[in-house]
Scaffold this active site. Structure first.
Site, PDB file in Angstrom:
ATOM      1  N   THR A 233       0.874  -1.179   0.000  1.00  0.00           N
ATOM      2  CA  THR A 233       0.000   0.000   0.000  1.00  0.00           C
ATOM      3  C   THR A 233       0.908   1.225   0.000  1.00  0.00           C
ATOM      4  O   THR A 233       1.478   1.584   1.032  1.00  0.00           O
ATOM      5  CB  THR A 233      -0.909   0.002   1.243  1.00  0.00           C
ATOM      6  OG1 THR A 233      -1.577  -1.255   1.326  1.00  0.00           O
ATOM      7  CG2 THR A 233      -1.935   1.114   1.151  1.00  0.00           C
TER       8      THR A 233
ATOM      9  N   LYS B 238       0.291   5.485   8.287  1.00  0.00           N
ATOM     10  CA  LYS B 238       0.827   5.742   6.935  1.00  0.00           C
ATOM     11  C   LYS B 238      -0.312   5.816   5.900  1.00  0.00           C
ATOM     12  O   LYS B 238      -0.350   6.712   5.068  1.00  0.00           O
ATOM     13  CB  LYS B 238       1.810   4.609   6.606  1.00  0.00           C
ATOM     14  CG  LYS B 238       2.379   4.576   5.226  1.00  0.00           C
ATOM     15  CD  LYS B 238       1.931   3.443   4.328  1.00  0.00           C
ATOM     16  CE  LYS B 238       1.738   2.055   4.807  1.00  0.00           C
ATOM     17  NZ  LYS B 238       1.176   1.119   3.864  1.00  0.00           N
TER      18      LYS B 238
ATOM     19  N   LYS C  54      -7.195   1.401  -3.014  1.00  0.00           N
ATOM     20  CA  LYS C  54      -6.780   0.726  -1.773  1.00  0.00           C
ATOM     21  C   LYS C  54      -6.769   1.711  -0.599  1.00  0.00           C
ATOM     22  O   LYS C  54      -7.264   1.414   0.493  1.00  0.00           O
ATOM     23  CB  LYS C  54      -5.390   0.095  -1.975  1.00  0.00           C
ATOM     24  CG  LYS C  54      -4.719  -0.402  -0.711  1.00  0.00           C
ATOM     25  CD  LYS C  54      -5.501  -1.488   0.004  1.00  0.00           C
ATOM     26  CE  LYS C  54      -4.936  -1.755   1.390  1.00  0.00           C
ATOM     27  NZ  LYS C  54      -5.803  -2.568   2.233  1.00  0.00           N
TER      28      LYS C  54
END
Ligand SMILES: NC(=O)c1ccc[n+]([C@@H]2O[C@H](COP(=O)([O-])OP(=O)(O)OC[C@H]3O[C@@H](n4cnc5c(N)ncnc54)[C@H](OP(=O)(O)O)[C@@H]3O)[C@@H](O)[C@H]2O)c1
Length: 294
Positions: free
Chosen positions: A94, A239, A170
């Site tokens: 990701t 993140k 995502k």
């Protein structure tokens, strides 16, 4: 197929094992070499350096974050310098939309192909070949990866020709999941403080209007306050919200909930939550309500 796998963390280990199980020839590389050992025992070749994992048809990267992917991709001995023309970099981490765009351009310059295929599903799903894969890139390149997707996932969702679209999708999914975690945490703090049993409350939710896996899985973790060991570590959750906000900034899309979630993750990390599962933001509301210490 002849495949390299770079990054043998919680997700990469399961992915590499399933590629082996499906009969692919797999060469693995990890910064911490000892993590390759169990896979070598299952028949993988161990690469001493990144370049040695880039000699096949496809190299999969499943690394923590942008810095890790940049570190292996660029540079004189990196993935881009090592991959042969026409070979595919299948990026499953990701990562940011911006890095995905940079990788698309760099691979095109080098005559290579780039597919972004981030995944939904935790390490258990990776180990059981039950991942949901969001794939984007040139149609021929995505099609060439199909045997690999079949070995590691239960369903692949092609999202378009532009790799970065998969990364954006995502990130949007993790934003939604984190929103559900925060909302569950607040609702459970409310009823919990009044003395309602959290497990019974969760049973009611997940038997009626909130039947989605995300409520079932994270509702249970929050009700039971089970945040260790982390299936998806809090710094990685932080993140993802950071990267969601970065993409939102570029696209000029205000996302007020994402800003709140960013603060929630900062609070969790500031109070020593580095080693907890990201769902531990779901207990902050109870702590704010005076139930237990942070
Ligand atoms: N866990 C989940 O539930 C889940 C679900 C969907 C997607 N993801 C995504 O999948 C990716 C991997 O997650 P994970 O849970 O497998 O993470 P993880 O267990 O923490 O593994 C991270 C991997 O990245 C490597 N790494 C970290 N920093 C590096 C650096 N600077 N240079 C080289 N290698 C570096 C680590 O190597 P070392 O072993 O040497 O530390 C390890 O192989 C992340 O992008 C995450 O957001 C995770």
């Amino acid at each position: 197929m002849k495949v390299g796998v770079i990054g043998l963390g919680q997700m990469g280990t399961g992915i590499a094992a399933n590629l082996l199980r499906a009969g692919h020839e797999v060469t693995v590389y990890n910064r911490t070499p000892s993590k390759a050992r169990p896979l070598v025992e299952k028949g993988a070749y161990a690469a001493a350096q990144v370049a040695d994992a880039c000699r096949g048809d496809v190299v999969v990267t499943m690394l923590a974050d942008d810095a890790a992917v940049e570190g292996v991709a660029f540079g004189e001995t990196g993935l881009i310098a090592s991959l042969r023309k026409g070979a595919i970099h299948l990026s499953m981490s990701t990562i940011s939309v911006a890095l995905s765009e940079r990788l698309t351009a760099a691979h095109a310059n080098a005559g290579q192909r780039f597919v972004a295929a981030p995944v939904f599903g935790r390490p258990e799903a990776a180990a059981a070949a039950r991942l949901f894969i969001v794939a984007a890139g040139a149609p021929d390149a995505v099609a060439a990866c199909t045997p690999l997707f079949e070995a590691m996932g239960q369903r692949t969702f092609p999202i378009g020709d532009e790799p970065q679209a998969a990364n954006l999708v995502k990130l949007s999914g993790n934003f939604l999941t984190a929103s559900a975690i925060e909302a569950l945490g607040e609702a459970m703090a409310l009823v919990g403080k009044a003395g309602v049993d959290r497990r019974r409350y969760l049973d009611l939710l997940t038997s009626t209007l909130f039947t989605a896996p995300v409520y079932e899985l994270y509702g249970r973790l929050i009700a039971e306050q089970r945040f260790e060991p982390p299936g998806f570590a809090a710094p990685l959750g932080h993140k993802d919200i950071r990267l969601t906000l970065a993409a939102a900034e570029t696209l000029r899309v205000p996302m007020p909930f994402a800003a709140v979630l960013h603060d929630r993750f900062l609070t969790l990390l500031a109070h020593g939550g580095e080693a907890l599962d990201w769902s531990a933001i779901g207990q902050l509301a109870a702590k704010d309500a005076g139930q237990g210490e942070r």
